[in-house]
Design a protein around this motif. Structure first.
Motif: not given
Ligand code: FES
Ligand code: SF4
Ligand code: SF4
Lengths: 121, 240
Positions: B33, B51-54, B56-61, B73
């Motif tokens: 990322l 991406f959002a959280c960077r 490993g929590m949001c699941g968007s990347c 990420c």
């Molecule tokens: S950016 Fe949130 S899990 Fe990877």
């Protein structure tokens, strides 16, 4: 509402098909083993066709066993085949179900006919 | 000072796109990322990704990295780069591409809804707090499957999803299983009906790609096996 009812009856059917598939798999596991053991015995004992028929003719146990085997296979095979068609040929719906019922009936007719022919030979 | 170079081929465009080559300095502890972000900031502002959280929590990347779905990420370049080889980044498999590395997750989330992957409180709310003992069988079964971050990695790893566009998929079924084990839930029959359809849990081949790639080390395969058991029991009881 209608869609929900469709999903419900589809689910009921699918779950029951699975139960039938598992139950017949259980029967087939034994039936295939007995079937193979019998073949190996007949071959190793050097029995010819006449001698084999001599033992199977009029043998009710033989007829009962192979009838059960045929019925289990006729239920089991079309269920698996239906899944394969759904997945690999994207074939769905009524036409698929009718075709699979036809497969079941053909297997049943051919199998029972063969078992009975040996019994009545 | 000599710096090593990281070479990447990144998918550009929609379904009919092409790979574009990029180069940037290889850095210590750099994640995939990080690399994508650096390219977007310094070389090509039109590169689309999510991406959002960077952390490993949001699941968007999630993306395909050399053909393997990964959470980018939490994936360091040095850990996945085969010595001196170029890295190939593509959008997640099994979902329509919006642009570049971003996919349309609508179908993925629609299937969570279709699998009744949500809590059903029932008609009248209970008068008091529900007590769920932490070591009860149901609570422990739910715990094992609960930490899903909705990243879609399992969904893109599953071949049955590729073959059957209606298949509910590992993530939705895994969530459904946590709810089957929620003793407070009042929608169990309709949930079992929703997951027992032709494109539900019984379509799973148990080949475990989902489990192999889930970044949270969950086992959707095991959850689906639980659903198969419960739906069969319900069918034998005549409940569905
Ligand atoms: S950016 Fe949130 S899990 Fe990877
Ligand atoms: S185990 Fe089931 S859900 Fe998981 S990848 Fe295989 S078919 Fe898909
Ligand atoms: S089960 Fe694992 S791989 Fe699938 S969406 Fe959840 S966290 Fe991602």
């Amino acid at each position: 509402m209608n869609a929900a009812r469709n999903a419900a009856s589809n689910a009921a059917w699918t779950a029951r098909l699975l139960v039938a598939q598992r139950a017949t798999a259980f029967v087939l596991a034994f039936a295939v083993a007995i079937h193979l053991a019998t073949i190996i015995y007949a071959v190793r004992a050097g029995l010819n066709a006449g001698e084999i028929l001599g033992r199977t003719r009029g043998n009710a146990l033989f007829l009962a066993f192979y009838s059960l085997f045929v019925v289990a296979a006729s239920i089991h095979a079309p269920i698996g085949l239906r899944n394969i068609f759904r997945e690999w040929a994207n074939w769905r719906g009524r036409s698929l179900n009718i075709a699979m019922i036809a497969v079941a009936l053909i297997l049943l007719a051919l199998g029972l006919r063969a078992a009975f022919a040996v019994y009545a030979a | 000072m000599q710096t090593d170079t990281l070479e990447l081929d990144i998918w550009r465009g929609g379904r009919d796109g092409a790979f574009q080559a990029f180069e940037l300095p290889l850095r210590e502890s750099q994640t995939i990322l990080d690399a994508v972000t650096e390219i977007q900031r310094t070389q090509d502002a039109s590169l689309a990704y999510r991406f959002a959280c960077r952390v490993g929590m949001c699941g968007s990347c999630a993306m395909m990295v050399d053909g393997i779905p990964r959470w980018t990420c939490r994936t360091r370049v040095v850990d996945v780069q085969r010595k001196g080889k170029r890295l190939k980044l593509e959008p997640l498999r099994n979902l329509p591409v919006v642009k570049d590395l971003a996919v349309d997750m609508a179908a993925f989330f629609d299937k969570w809804r279709d699998a009744k992957g949500y809590f059903e409180p029932g008609e009248s709310p209970p008068a008091d707090f529900a007590v769920v003992p932490p070591d009860s069988r149901e609570r422990r079964a739910a715990d094992v499957a609960i930490e899903c971050i909705n990243c879609g990695i399992c969904y893109s790893a599953c071949d049955v999803v590729s073959w059957d566009k209606d298949y509910l998929g590992p993530a939705a079924l895994n969530r459904s299983w946590t709810l089957v084990n929620d003793v407070r839930d009042r929608g169990q029959t309709s949930r079992l009906e929703a997951v027992a359809t032709d494109s539900g849990c019984h379509s799973c081949h148990s080949h475990m790609s989902c489990t192999a790639f889930c970044p949270k080390q969950l086992s959707p395969t095991q959850s689906i096996a639980g659903l198969k058991r419960e739906t069969m029991r319900a069918a034998l009881r005549g409940a569905i």
